[in-house]
Design an enzyme around this catalytic site. Structure first.
Site, PDB file in Angstrom:
ATOM      1  N   SER A 149      26.727  35.825  18.932  1.00  0.00           N
ATOM      2  CA  SER A 149      25.350  36.362  19.187  1.00  0.00           C
ATOM      3  C   SER A 149      25.293  38.022  19.222  1.00  0.00           C
ATOM      4  O   SER A 149      26.504  38.448  18.886  1.00  0.00           O
ATOM      5  CB  SER A 149      25.140  36.002  20.671  1.00  0.00           C
ATOM      6  OG  SER A 149      24.149  36.840  21.328  1.00  0.00           O
ATOM      7  N   TYR A 190      27.347  37.277  29.338  1.00  0.00           N
ATOM      8  CA  TYR A 190      27.254  36.267  28.070  1.00  0.00           C
ATOM      9  C   TYR A 190      27.819  36.968  26.808  1.00  0.00           C
ATOM     10  O   TYR A 190      28.586  36.200  26.060  1.00  0.00           O
ATOM     11  CB  TYR A 190      25.992  36.009  28.082  1.00  0.00           C
ATOM     12  CG  TYR A 190      25.317  35.257  26.845  1.00  0.00           C
ATOM     13  CD1 TYR A 190      25.646  33.992  26.531  1.00  0.00           C
ATOM     14  CD2 TYR A 190      24.976  36.158  25.875  1.00  0.00           C
ATOM     15  CE1 TYR A 190      25.165  33.313  25.292  1.00  0.00           C
ATOM     16  CE2 TYR A 190      24.354  35.529  24.523  1.00  0.00           C
ATOM     17  CZ  TYR A 190      24.466  34.220  24.174  1.00  0.00           C
ATOM     18  OH  TYR A 190      24.223  33.527  23.137  1.00  0.00           O
ATOM     19  N   LYS A 224      31.226  35.439  24.434  1.00  0.00           N
ATOM     20  CA  LYS A 224      30.878  35.266  23.034  1.00  0.00           C
ATOM     21  C   LYS A 224      32.010  35.759  22.287  1.00  0.00           C
ATOM     22  O   LYS A 224      32.982  35.350  21.159  1.00  0.00           O
ATOM     23  CB  LYS A 224      29.727  35.353  22.373  1.00  0.00           C
ATOM     24  CG  LYS A 224      28.564  34.576  22.993  1.00  0.00           C
ATOM     25  CD  LYS A 224      28.742  33.078  22.265  1.00  0.00           C
ATOM     26  CE  LYS A 224      27.763  32.083  22.763  1.00  0.00           C
ATOM     27  NZ  LYS A 224      27.952  30.737  22.356  1.00  0.00           N
TER      28      LYS A 224
HETATM   29  N1  UFG Z   1      10.362  40.038  27.003  1.00  0.00           N
HETATM   30  C1  UFG Z   1       8.937  40.452  27.841  1.00  0.00           C
HETATM   31  N2  UFG Z   1       8.684  39.508  28.650  1.00  0.00           N
HETATM   32  C2  UFG Z   1       9.173  38.312  28.878  1.00  0.00           C
HETATM   33  C3  UFG Z   1      10.378  37.848  28.305  1.00  0.00           C
HETATM   34  C4  UFG Z   1      10.992  38.765  27.243  1.00  0.00           C
HETATM   35  O1  UFG Z   1       8.500  41.213  27.602  1.00  0.00           O
HETATM   36  O2  UFG Z   1       8.878  37.534  29.896  1.00  0.00           O
HETATM   37  C5  UFG Z   1      10.645  40.875  26.252  1.00  0.00           C
HETATM   38  C6  UFG Z   1      12.072  41.457  26.386  1.00  0.00           C
HETATM   39  O3  UFG Z   1      12.344  42.705  27.326  1.00  0.00           O
HETATM   40  C7  UFG Z   1      12.551  41.787  25.072  1.00  0.00           C
HETATM   41  C8  UFG Z   1      11.877  40.970  24.255  1.00  0.00           C
HETATM   42  O4  UFG Z   1      10.756  40.268  24.838  1.00  0.00           O
HETATM   43  O5  UFG Z   1      12.442  43.047  24.627  1.00  0.00           O
HETATM   44  C9  UFG Z   1      12.769  39.666  23.575  1.00  0.00           C
HETATM   45  O6  UFG Z   1      13.210  39.008  24.798  1.00  0.00           O
HETATM   46  P1  UFG Z   1      14.056  37.572  24.888  1.00  0.00           P
HETATM   47  O7  UFG Z   1      14.445  37.435  26.344  1.00  0.00           O
HETATM   48  O8  UFG Z   1      13.473  36.854  24.298  1.00  0.00           O
HETATM   49  O9  UFG Z   1      15.225  37.997  23.819  1.00  0.00           O
HETATM   50  P2  UFG Z   1      16.341  38.837  24.249  1.00  0.00           P
HETATM   51  O10 UFG Z   1      16.335  39.841  22.943  1.00  0.00           O
HETATM   52  O11 UFG Z   1      16.411  39.423  25.299  1.00  0.00           O
HETATM   53  O12 UFG Z   1      17.839  38.017  23.926  1.00  0.00           O
HETATM   54  C10 UFG Z   1      18.207  37.651  22.774  1.00  0.00           C
HETATM   55  C11 UFG Z   1      18.919  36.252  23.073  1.00  0.00           C
HETATM   56  C12 UFG Z   1      20.194  36.503  23.950  1.00  0.00           C
HETATM   57  C13 UFG Z   1      21.176  37.373  23.340  1.00  0.00           C
HETATM   58  C14 UFG Z   1      20.207  38.833  23.179  1.00  0.00           C
HETATM   59  C15 UFG Z   1      21.076  39.830  23.001  1.00  0.00           C
HETATM   60  O13 UFG Z   1      18.235  35.435  23.444  1.00  0.00           O
HETATM   61  O14 UFG Z   1      20.969  35.154  23.799  1.00  0.00           O
HETATM   62  O15 UFG Z   1      19.213  38.453  22.349  1.00  0.00           O
HETATM   63  O16 UFG Z   1      21.244  39.761  21.496  1.00  0.00           O
HETATM   64  F1  UFG Z   1      22.000  37.685  24.282  1.00  0.00           F
END
Ligand code: UFG
Length: 320
Positions: free
Chosen positions: A117, A141, A145
């Protein structure tokens, strides 16, 4: 080729298993169905219902079915949850992975593709991020990894196996019969689609004051079909005698939360009910991959990962 696919009842694993079968490979799925779904395991795959840490079950299946290679998808994936349950994450993602690797090596299965990841990097020093970027994870997490990557690296150096650790950025999209379907959903696109469908309250936009053009976080979304294709390419690379490899999987292009929401409105024709909310702790402003290495070494280029395609396919899979 006969391939063992752990986590083959999950979102990315089940689609990859299907694509392997389609090209004529044999597939054994190892999944304890704790988070996966039996119905997405493709027809034609042999399902062994056990956890990857169950060494007796793994040893028996390796003796009976003798795979040539393994793609190891199984694991826990919620970065936020990992912070409140570190022991459970280390046990599932590190302890069970090491148990699996030990059995693979014992059985002579020496080619492993591992789901890693972008979370291994931690706070980005800049974008796009190459594989040489420092790895200082900011979540349990990500740490789990990275530990498995280190174990693979040492095993590879000792000549016990060769591996490809694929560092996914934001897995997204969908395909017929394959959609993101997590019991605890934290990902932007499935949450936005279910808010749009009236199945959840309005989407919360986590932070609108980031140092980005529209103030919301930027991520590199990669279609699950492109992820599956990268796994097939990584298997082929190892089967051809290729060296161990760590590679990012992303597009090199980031989209903000607001851009994702407006792409959904364009595809579906209705706006996502959304409200501004405070930042979510631990979210970096911008995460974008350099995928030059996957392109050069694996010959991999994403073909389904325009934002429009990702949203259209996620929406189709969601509404099916
Ligand atoms: N977001 C919102 N509202 C929500 C959910 C997400 O605004 O309800 C935003 C988050 O703040 C972020 C973006 O949308 O800016 C993407 O969020 P996600 O939760 O979809 O994904 P992340 O980037 O947080 O996480 C991803 C992977 C993880 C990994 C991470 C770091 O899903 O497994 O990238 O690389 F750990």
């Amino acid at each position: 080729m006969r391939c063992l696919v752990t986590g083959g009842a999950g979102f990315i694993g089940s689609l990859t298993a299907e694509r392997l079968l389609e090209r004529g490979d044999e597939v054994i799925v190892l999944d304890d169905l704790s988070t996966g779904h039996r119905e997405v395991v493709p027809t034609g795959a042999t399902l062994i219902e056990a956890s990857v840490g169950d060494q007796a079950a793994v040893r028996a299946l390796l003796a009976d079915l003798a795979p040539d290679a393994c793609i190891h998808f199984a694991g826990l994936i919620a970065a936020g949850e990992s912070m409140s349950e570190p022991g459970r994450y280390f046990e599932a993602n590190v302890g069970e992975s090491l148990a699996l690797l030990e059995e693979l090596i014992r059985a002579g299965v020496d080619q492993v593709v591992f789901s890693s990841s972008a979370a291994v990097y931690g706070e980005p020093l800049g974008t796009p991020m190459s594989e040489d970027h420092q790895t200082i994870p900011t979540s349990v997490y990500g740490a789990t990894k990275l530990q498995v990557e280190h174990a693979l690296e040492w095993m590879s150096r000792q000549g016990a196996l060769r591996y490809a650790a694929l560092r996914y950025f934001n897995a997204a999209g969908g395909s017929e019969g394959h959609r993101e379907d997590h019991a605890v959903e934290t990902h932007l696109i499935p949450l936005a689609l279910s808010a749009l469908a009236g199945q959840r309250p309005a989407l919360q936009i986590f932070g609108t004051d980031y140092p980005t053009p529209d103030g919301t976080c930027i991520r590199d979304y990669i279609h699950v079909e492109d992820l599956a294709a990268a796994h097939l390419a990584a298997l082929d690379h190892l089967a051809a005698g290729g060296a161990s490899l760590v590679a990012n999987l992303g597009t090199g292009h980031g989209y903000s939360v607001r851009e994702v929401l407006s792409a959904i409105e364009t595809v579906v024709g209705r706006p996502v009910p959304a409200e501004e909310a405070p930042r979510r702790p631990g979210d970096p402003a911008e995460l974008v991959a350099s995928s030059a290495r996957a392109h050069e070494v694996l010959g991999w280029t994403p073909t389904r990962s325009s934002l429009g395609d990702i949203i259209a396919d996620a929406w189709q899979a969601f509404s099916a």
